[in-house]
Each structure stands twice: as C-alpha cells, then as structure tokens.
Design a protein around this motif. Structure first.
Motif, PDB file in Angstrom:
ATOM      1  N   PRO A 145      96.107  72.313  -9.811  1.00  0.00           N
ATOM      2  CA  PRO A 145      95.476  72.218 -10.875  1.00  0.00           C
ATOM      3  C   PRO A 145      95.898  72.086 -12.301  1.00  0.00           C
ATOM      4  CG  PRO A 145      94.434  73.591  -9.172  1.00  0.00           C
ATOM      5  CD  PRO A 145      95.994  73.279  -8.998  1.00  0.00           C
ATOM      6  N   ALA A 146      97.222  72.730 -12.462  1.00  0.00           N
ATOM      7  CA  ALA A 146      97.822  72.895 -13.932  1.00  0.00           C
ATOM      8  C   ALA A 146      98.183  71.749 -14.462  1.00  0.00           C
ATOM      9  CB  ALA A 146      98.840  74.056 -13.778  1.00  0.00           C
ATOM     10  N   LEU A 147      98.727  70.886 -13.523  1.00  0.00           N
ATOM     11  CA  LEU A 147      99.297  69.538 -14.013  1.00  0.00           C
ATOM     12  C   LEU A 147      98.085  68.425 -14.262  1.00  0.00           C
ATOM     13  CD1 LEU A 147     102.185  69.436 -11.557  1.00  0.00           C
ATOM     14  CD2 LEU A 147     102.158  70.507 -13.943  1.00  0.00           C
ATOM     15  N   GLY A 148      97.614  68.354 -15.628  1.00  0.00           N
ATOM     16  CA  GLY A 148      96.475  67.493 -15.711  1.00  0.00           C
ATOM     17  C   GLY A 148      96.898  66.075 -16.256  1.00  0.00           C
ATOM     18  N   ILE A 149      96.060  65.536 -16.041  1.00  0.00           N
ATOM     19  CA  ILE A 149      95.971  64.048 -16.651  1.00  0.00           C
ATOM     20  C   ILE A 149      96.124  63.641 -18.144  1.00  0.00           C
ATOM     21  CG2 ILE A 149      95.022  61.446 -16.633  1.00  0.00           C
ATOM     22  CD1 ILE A 149      93.596  62.417 -13.847  1.00  0.00           C
ATOM     23  N   HIS A 150      95.045  64.342 -18.695  1.00  0.00           N
ATOM     24  CA  HIS A 150      95.008  64.407 -20.188  1.00  0.00           C
ATOM     25  C   HIS A 150      94.996  65.820 -20.789  1.00  0.00           C
ATOM     26  CE1 HIS A 150      93.487  63.397 -24.182  1.00  0.00           C
ATOM     27  NE2 HIS A 150      92.502  64.288 -23.937  1.00  0.00           N
ATOM     28  N   HIS A 151      94.478  66.778 -20.253  1.00  0.00           N
ATOM     29  CA  HIS A 151      94.850  68.232 -20.856  1.00  0.00           C
ATOM     30  C   HIS A 151      96.063  68.621 -20.289  1.00  0.00           C
ATOM     31  CE1 HIS A 151      90.238  67.765 -20.680  1.00  0.00           C
ATOM     32  NE2 HIS A 151      90.291  68.656 -21.736  1.00  0.00           N
ATOM     33  N   HIS A 152      96.662  69.314 -21.222  1.00  0.00           N
ATOM     34  CA  HIS A 152      98.298  69.594 -20.703  1.00  0.00           C
ATOM     35  C   HIS A 152      98.479  70.996 -21.466  1.00  0.00           C
ATOM     36  CE1 HIS A 152      98.371  67.099 -24.462  1.00  0.00           C
ATOM     37  NE2 HIS A 152      99.211  67.998 -24.824  1.00  0.00           N
ATOM     38  N   SER A 153      97.763  71.644 -21.703  1.00  0.00           N
ATOM     39  CA  SER A 153      98.244  73.099 -22.269  1.00  0.00           C
ATOM     40  C   SER A 153      99.069  73.985 -21.195  1.00  0.00           C
ATOM     41  CB  SER A 153      97.051  73.751 -22.619  1.00  0.00           C
ATOM     42  OG  SER A 153      97.207  75.421 -23.115  1.00  0.00           O
ATOM     43  N   GLN A 154      99.987  74.500 -21.702  1.00  0.00           N
ATOM     44  CA  GLN A 154     100.946  75.510 -20.701  1.00  0.00           C
ATOM     45  C   GLN A 154     100.054  76.861 -20.499  1.00  0.00           C
ATOM     46  OE1 GLN A 154     104.674  75.728 -22.663  1.00  0.00           O
ATOM     47  NE2 GLN A 154     105.446  73.704 -22.393  1.00  0.00           N
ATOM     48  N   LEU A 155      98.943  76.977 -21.192  1.00  0.00           N
ATOM     49  CA  LEU A 155      98.487  78.151 -21.228  1.00  0.00           C
ATOM     50  C   LEU A 155      97.177  78.090 -20.205  1.00  0.00           C
ATOM     51  CD1 LEU A 155      98.462  79.636 -24.693  1.00  0.00           C
ATOM     52  CD2 LEU A 155     100.171  80.243 -22.838  1.00  0.00           C
ATOM     53  N   ASN A 156      96.989  76.878 -19.716  1.00  0.00           N
ATOM     54  CA  ASN A 156      95.708  76.483 -18.971  1.00  0.00           C
ATOM     55  C   ASN A 156      96.170  76.284 -17.772  1.00  0.00           C
ATOM     56  OD1 ASN A 156      93.356  75.654 -17.986  1.00  0.00           O
ATOM     57  ND2 ASN A 156      92.978  73.996 -19.201  1.00  0.00           N
ATOM     58  N   ALA A 157      95.704  77.076 -16.438  1.00  0.00           N
ATOM     59  CA  ALA A 157      95.926  76.800 -15.258  1.00  0.00           C
ATOM     60  C   ALA A 157      95.106  75.755 -14.523  1.00  0.00           C
ATOM     61  CB  ALA A 157      96.009  78.201 -14.559  1.00  0.00           C
ATOM     62  N   PHE A 158      94.185  75.371 -15.357  1.00  0.00           N
ATOM     63  CA  PHE A 158      93.245  74.180 -14.790  1.00  0.00           C
ATOM     64  C   PHE A 158      93.285  73.141 -15.750  1.00  0.00           C
ATOM     65  CE2 PHE A 158      91.873  78.667 -13.680  1.00  0.00           C
ATOM     66  CZ  PHE A 158      92.103  78.494 -12.128  1.00  0.00           C
ATOM     67  N   ASN A 159      94.413  72.491 -15.858  1.00  0.00           N
ATOM     68  CA  ASN A 159      94.227  71.257 -16.788  1.00  0.00           C
ATOM     69  C   ASN A 159      93.727  70.263 -15.941  1.00  0.00           C
ATOM     70  OD1 ASN A 159      95.431  72.093 -19.359  1.00  0.00           O
ATOM     71  ND2 ASN A 159      97.337  72.373 -18.220  1.00  0.00           N
ATOM     72  N   LEU A 160      94.047  69.783 -14.953  1.00  0.00           N
ATOM     73  CA  LEU A 160      93.685  68.750 -13.969  1.00  0.00           C
ATOM     74  C   LEU A 160      92.188  68.903 -13.645  1.00  0.00           C
ATOM     75  CD1 LEU A 160      94.146  66.081 -12.689  1.00  0.00           C
ATOM     76  CD2 LEU A 160      95.056  67.310 -10.417  1.00  0.00           C
ATOM     77  N   ALA A 161      91.869  70.225 -13.283  1.00  0.00           N
ATOM     78  CA  ALA A 161      90.334  70.277 -12.893  1.00  0.00           C
ATOM     79  C   ALA A 161      89.418  70.021 -14.180  1.00  0.00           C
ATOM     80  CB  ALA A 161      90.067  71.967 -12.537  1.00  0.00           C
ATOM     81  N   ASP A 162      90.065  70.487 -15.325  1.00  0.00           N
ATOM     82  CA  ASP A 162      89.267  70.318 -16.570  1.00  0.00           C
ATOM     83  C   ASP A 162      88.978  68.784 -16.875  1.00  0.00           C
ATOM     84  OD1 ASP A 162      88.625  72.872 -17.332  1.00  0.00           O
ATOM     85  OD2 ASP A 162      90.462  73.106 -18.713  1.00  0.00           O
ATOM     86  N   ASP A 163      90.005  68.000 -16.440  1.00  0.00           N
ATOM     87  CA  ASP A 163      90.119  66.398 -16.630  1.00  0.00           C
ATOM     88  C   ASP A 163      88.949  65.870 -15.858  1.00  0.00           C
ATOM     89  OD1 ASP A 163      92.289  66.300 -18.470  1.00  0.00           O
ATOM     90  OD2 ASP A 163      93.721  66.218 -16.766  1.00  0.00           O
TER      91      ASP A 163
END
Length: 249
Positions: A145-163
C-alpha cells in the motif's frame, strides 16, 4: 511470468492452473497457483501503467462527485462533471484539484478542509475507514500500500490506498452530511453511523454491492490491470442514491 496468467489467454489451462477470478467467464483465462514475490505488483502499478491508471481514478472520482451533488439535490453537478472530460494520463492539468474546489463550493460553501469542525472530523473519520478497507484489499491482491500510483509521500504508508479510494470519497461525503447535525464534536453514535460507510451500496461491474465488497473487487482488478499492462481492466465504482430502487446503468 506467473502473473501474466491473469490476462485472457488463448490456451487452455495446464496443470497447476485454475480459471482466473478476473475473467471468470473466459474459458481460457488462467491463474497459476504460483504467487509472485510480495510487493512486486505495487512497484509494477507505479512504473508501468501509473499515469493511465491515475487518469481512470481521477475521471471516476470527478464523475462521482457530480453524482453526489445530484443525489443531494445541489447545484453544480454539470459543472463538476465537465472537468472529467479531457483528463490526460497523469492529470498534468490537475483537473482533480480544480474539480474538487468546485465540488466543495457547491457541497458546503463554508467548509474549510483545514479547520477542525464536526463535518471535517466526519469526513476524515469516514475516509480513514474506507482507506483501511482499500489497503486490506490491496495487500490481499499482493500490493504494498505504500507504493502509490500518484501519491508518493515517504511518510505515508498508504499511498496506493489513497490513490485507489478516491472514487469512493463522495460516498463518505454524502454520509458525513447525513450524520453531522450540529456544531458539537462527533458523538459515539455518529461515529458508529460513519462506520456504516462500508455497507453503503455502489455499482461495480453493472452490479449493486457494498463498498466493502467493491474494495475487494477493485484490488483484484488492479492486479489484473498491472499484470496485463492494460489500465482499462481496473474497475472503478459508481455511487448510487441509498434506499432507492436505483439500478446500475
């Protein structure tokens, strides 16, 4: 190679394979029992089909925001919908942000998303519940979930979920407006109602289903889209008015 088997195949399944859940009606769709290294799909989602996948997410989110305004009987649905037209891969023109500003001006003109008030608390609480459900579905599908498509903050463990959850945010918006009735802090009863967001009904694959079930299918479809390098395989939900006989289009 094993993940390529999620794509429609022109060959019958061999030993150790079974029909792919992404193509249940396709007689030649195969899913090998071998599972790829955990997280490889997350890297694939960002590097191969990221911009096109993000375009699909943005278009779906904007369209659902327009539907939310219509469901609530508010003005601005056509104006918001217009921003979904002509979205480019990666959304370099930031139509998502422009549409969001227009949307919230019609949804709640006095709302400041940076302030602490009951409506913001309800929006954040409901979004966190949906985020958790989406993150779970992504992990089950083999993503990090930390490896996002658009969101990419290193402090966010849910970048992909946020996408991936973006098209579901209007469901939270509608429920939050139903729940918040005063300027007081959220009560335990209101929080309980917000947790019911996962039981709200949306349309996916021309079927009505709960948000929770939809998140599972969205995770599975993202796996198919990244494996087959075909963004069109990623499913996005359509929000519906609740408690009605509204049918999926």
């Amino acid at each position: 190679m094993p993940w390529r088997a999620f794509c429609p195949s022109h060959h019958a399944c061999h030993d150790g394979e079974k029909p792919s859940p992404l193509h249940p009606n396709h007689p030649d769709g195969c899913q090998r029992t071998t599972v790829p290294p955990h997280g490889s799909a997350g890297r694939h989602a960002r590097s191969v089909q990221g911009p096109t996948l993000w375009k699909r997410v943005v278009v779906s989110k904007i369209e659902n925001q327009a539907r939310a305004l219509s469901i609530l009987g508010l003005d601005g649905a056509e104006e918001v919908w217009s921003f979904s037209l002509g979205v480019c891969p990666g959304d370099p023109d930031n139509r998502e942000g422009v549409a969001a500003r227009c949307y919230f001006q019609h949804l709640q003109p006095d709302l400041n998303r940076r302030c602490r008030d009951p409506l913001n608390s309800a929006l954040n609480y409901g979004a966190a519940i949906v985020q958790a459900a989406v993150a779970r579905s992504l992990v089950v599908a083999g993503f990090v979930p930390a490896l996002g498509i658009h969101h990419h903050s290193q402090l966010n463990a849910f970048n992909l979920a946020d996408d991936i959850m973006e098209p579901l945010r209007p469901v939270v918006d509608i429920l939050a407006l139903e729940v918040v009735e005063s300027s007081c802090e959220l009560s335990r009863q209101q929080r309980s109602k917000l947790r019911g967001v996962l039981l709200r009904t949306v349309c996916l694959e021309n079927q009505k289903m709960t948000v929770l079930r939809a998140t599972n299918r969205m995770g599975e479809s993202l796996r198919g889209a990244t494996t087959c390098e075909d963004a069109s395989l990623m499913l996005t939900p359509t929000i519906l008015a609740q408690g009605t006989e509204t049918q999926c289009a």
